[in-house]
Enzyme design. Structure first.
Site, PDB file in Angstrom:
ATOM      1  N   THR A  57       0.841  -1.200   0.000  1.00  0.00           N
ATOM      2  CA  THR A  57       0.000   0.000   0.000  1.00  0.00           C
ATOM      3  C   THR A  57       0.874   1.248   0.000  1.00  0.00           C
ATOM      4  O   THR A  57       0.615   2.212  -0.727  1.00  0.00           O
ATOM      5  CB  THR A  57      -0.943  -0.012   1.224  1.00  0.00           C
ATOM      6  OG1 THR A  57      -1.727  -1.212   1.165  1.00  0.00           O
ATOM      7  CG2 THR A  57      -1.868   1.183   1.262  1.00  0.00           C
ATOM      8  N   THR A 107      13.378   5.271  10.021  1.00  0.00           N
ATOM      9  CA  THR A 107      14.389   4.244  10.304  1.00  0.00           C
ATOM     10  C   THR A 107      13.974   2.913   9.680  1.00  0.00           C
ATOM     11  O   THR A 107      12.827   2.483   9.820  1.00  0.00           O
ATOM     12  CB  THR A 107      14.551   4.087  11.833  1.00  0.00           C
ATOM     13  OG1 THR A 107      14.852   5.369  12.367  1.00  0.00           O
ATOM     14  CG2 THR A 107      15.661   3.104  12.173  1.00  0.00           C
ATOM     15  N   GLN A 145       0.511 -10.353  -5.737  1.00  0.00           N
ATOM     16  CA  GLN A 145       0.072 -11.757  -5.813  1.00  0.00           C
ATOM     17  C   GLN A 145       0.836 -12.530  -6.883  1.00  0.00           C
ATOM     18  O   GLN A 145       0.500 -13.683  -7.167  1.00  0.00           O
ATOM     19  CB  GLN A 145      -1.444 -11.833  -6.097  1.00  0.00           C
ATOM     20  CG  GLN A 145      -2.322 -11.091  -5.101  1.00  0.00           C
ATOM     21  CD  GLN A 145      -2.431 -11.788  -3.745  1.00  0.00           C
ATOM     22  OE1 GLN A 145      -1.988 -12.931  -3.573  1.00  0.00           O
ATOM     23  NE2 GLN A 145      -3.016 -11.116  -2.765  1.00  0.00           N
ATOM     24  N   CYS A 204     -12.406  -7.885  -0.065  1.00  0.00           N
ATOM     25  CA  CYS A 204     -10.938  -7.982  -0.033  1.00  0.00           C
ATOM     26  C   CYS A 204     -10.473  -7.979   1.404  1.00  0.00           C
ATOM     27  O   CYS A 204      -9.525  -8.632   1.781  1.00  0.00           O
ATOM     28  CB  CYS A 204     -10.292  -6.786  -0.707  1.00  0.00           C
ATOM     29  SG  CYS A 204     -10.665  -6.692  -2.433  1.00  0.00           S
TER      30      CYS A 204
HETATM   31  N1  PLP Z   1      -2.245  -5.232  -3.793  1.00  0.00           N
HETATM   32  C1  PLP Z   1      -2.792  -6.463  -3.791  1.00  0.00           C
HETATM   33  C2  PLP Z   1      -3.090  -7.141  -5.076  1.00  0.00           C
HETATM   34  C3  PLP Z   1      -3.060  -7.109  -2.570  1.00  0.00           C
HETATM   35  O1  PLP Z   1      -3.599  -8.324  -2.580  1.00  0.00           O
HETATM   36  C4  PLP Z   1      -2.762  -6.424  -1.372  1.00  0.00           C
HETATM   37  C5  PLP Z   1      -3.108  -7.050  -0.075  1.00  0.00           C
HETATM   38  O2  PLP Z   1      -4.242  -7.121   0.329  1.00  0.00           O
HETATM   39  C6  PLP Z   1      -2.186  -5.148  -1.424  1.00  0.00           C
HETATM   40  C7  PLP Z   1      -1.948  -4.596  -2.652  1.00  0.00           C
HETATM   41  C8  PLP Z   1      -1.808  -4.411  -0.175  1.00  0.00           C
HETATM   42  O3  PLP Z   1      -0.649  -4.986   0.388  1.00  0.00           O
HETATM   43  P1  PLP Z   1      -0.109  -4.565   1.839  1.00  0.00           P
HETATM   44  O4  PLP Z   1      -0.935  -5.301   2.833  1.00  0.00           O
HETATM   45  O5  PLP Z   1       1.330  -5.018   1.844  1.00  0.00           O
HETATM   46  O6  PLP Z   1      -0.204  -3.093   1.945  1.00  0.00           O
END
Ligand code: PLP
Length: 387
Positions: free
Chosen positions: A83, A250, A192, A334
């Protein structure tokens, strides 16, 4: 149902089929985490001996991961997760002259939630349809305009496992670039994909990508950002100048060390694991179809994800599976905080809402074995028989 896992921990829910949401931390990753926390506790920015030691370890790990991914270490940045990696790219756009941005209709919220923000700042935001789960290069070509600055299409969809033809989509963008001597940034959220499907950044020709530790048996709260040409990107938090100015704060060195183990393990066992999980996937697909359930994941999807239409609303079916000790997830959510996001994705693929509401997702990892697959099939049969 209880089972003693490899790490000798008794698991209450051993039949864990929600690996697209998060995976269990591997023993190797946990050991690396603890060892690094003990041995490299100092701040990598400190100039004393311990700090220098931590800095060297950080750069050793960057080189090790970059080499496993066949990319230059200078293009790899550690973040708190996908994210944040995505936010670094999209927030940087706000410092540019607005133009057109095109994203696929099946992007994760971490990408799609930037559209209203960019629109608010004068960007022309366009959604590329993904009928049947796949973005079509011809349709992308029709949306490209001289002021297009960024195209984002994920490598593997988190709801269905659908694999996008990133190479062809990139080729389409590059051809268009050549015609007008312009530059379009191609971003691919690859959370993924890494370790789970054939995936080679150089071969795909993308400019940026995001990765997440906790989807590959690494810790939560650690991720990576690939930037082919990092110069024009700005950090979300500039303070400190860490990660060559792209990510202040950090560095989470123990989590980075654990991530190294996760990446090396997934990439190191890729071929045999891909075959093994594909076999399990086929077995489960067939069992579900024999019970009259429709599979929503395209045939050539990532073998790690199956989305299917259950006979009941997905929350009810997921609860019934849970009562039998199986962790699955509603294909239409999701995350618990974003109910409906997955359903939107399924609808955008052309799936009817009556089906989307009943969609259930199961997802695998290295822990998934024949025994757990058979237990899943047994549970599904029992539910179908009203047991
Ligand atoms: N993108 C996809 C396709 C995901 O499946 C996810 C996780 O849910 C994310 C982004 C977000 O990842 P993170 O939890 O590392 O921020």
């Amino acid at each position: 149902m209880q089972k003693r896992a490899k790490n000798n921990v008794i698991l209450i829910m051993d039949l864990y089929f929600d690996n697209a949401a998060t995976t269990r931390l591997s023993e190797n990753a946990l050991e690396a985490y603890i060892k690094t926390e003990r041995e490299f506790f100092a701040n990598p920015s400190s100039v004393h001996r311990d700090g220098i030691k931590a800095r060297k370890e950080l750069e050793r790990i960057r080189e090790s991961i970059a080499s496993a991914m066949s990319i230059p270490p200078s293009s790899l940045f550690f973040t708190s997760g996908a994210t944040e990696s995505i936010a670094t790219v999209f927030s940087s756009l706000l410092f540019n002259e607005p133009g057109r941005i095109i994203i696929s209709s099946i992007e994760h919220e971490a990408v799609s939630s930037w559209l209203p923000i960019l629109k608010h700042h004068g960007w022309d935001t366009v959604v590329l349809k993904a009928k049947g789960g796949k973005a079509d290069p011809e349709e992308l070509r029709a949306l490209l305009t001289p002021d297009t600055k960024l195209v984002a299409v994920m490598a593997v969809n988190n709801v269905t496992g659908a694999r996008e033809d990133i190479k062809e989509l990139v080729r389409t963008v590059r051809e268009y670039e050549r015609q007008g001597n312009r530059k379009i940034f191609f971003f691919s959220d690859s959370v993924q994909a890494l370790g789970k499907v054939p995936y080679d950044i150089q071969e795909l020709g993308i400019d940026g990508a995001s990765f997440s530790g906790h989807k590959i048996n690494g810790p939560r709260g650690i991720g990576m950002l690939y930037l082919k040409n990092p110069a024009s990107f700005r950090p979300l938090a500039p303070a400190g100048g860490q990660e060559r100015g792209k990510r202040g704060g950090t560095e989470n060195l123990p989590a980075i060390a654990a991530l190294e183990q996760a990446v090396l393990s997934w990439l190191g066992s890729f071929g045999s694991e891909y075959e093994r999980i594909s076999g399990i996937n086929q077995e489960i697909r067939k069992a579900l179809e024999d019970l009259g359930m429709e599979i929503l994941s395209p045939e050539d999807s990532s073998p790690y994800i199956i989305s299917f239409v259950s006979p009941l609303p997905s929350e009810v079916y997921v609860r019934m599976l849970s009562d039998k000790g199986i962790a699955a997830s509603s294909g239409s959510a999701c995350s618990n905080n974003s109910k409906g996001e997955g359903e939107k994705i399924l609808l955008s693929m052309g799936i009817r809402s009556s089906k989307a509401r009943n969609a259930v997702r199961i997802s695998f990892s290295g822990d998934t074995d024949r025994e757990s697959a058979d237990a899943f099939i047994k549970a599904v049969k029992e539910i179908s028989n009203g047991e």
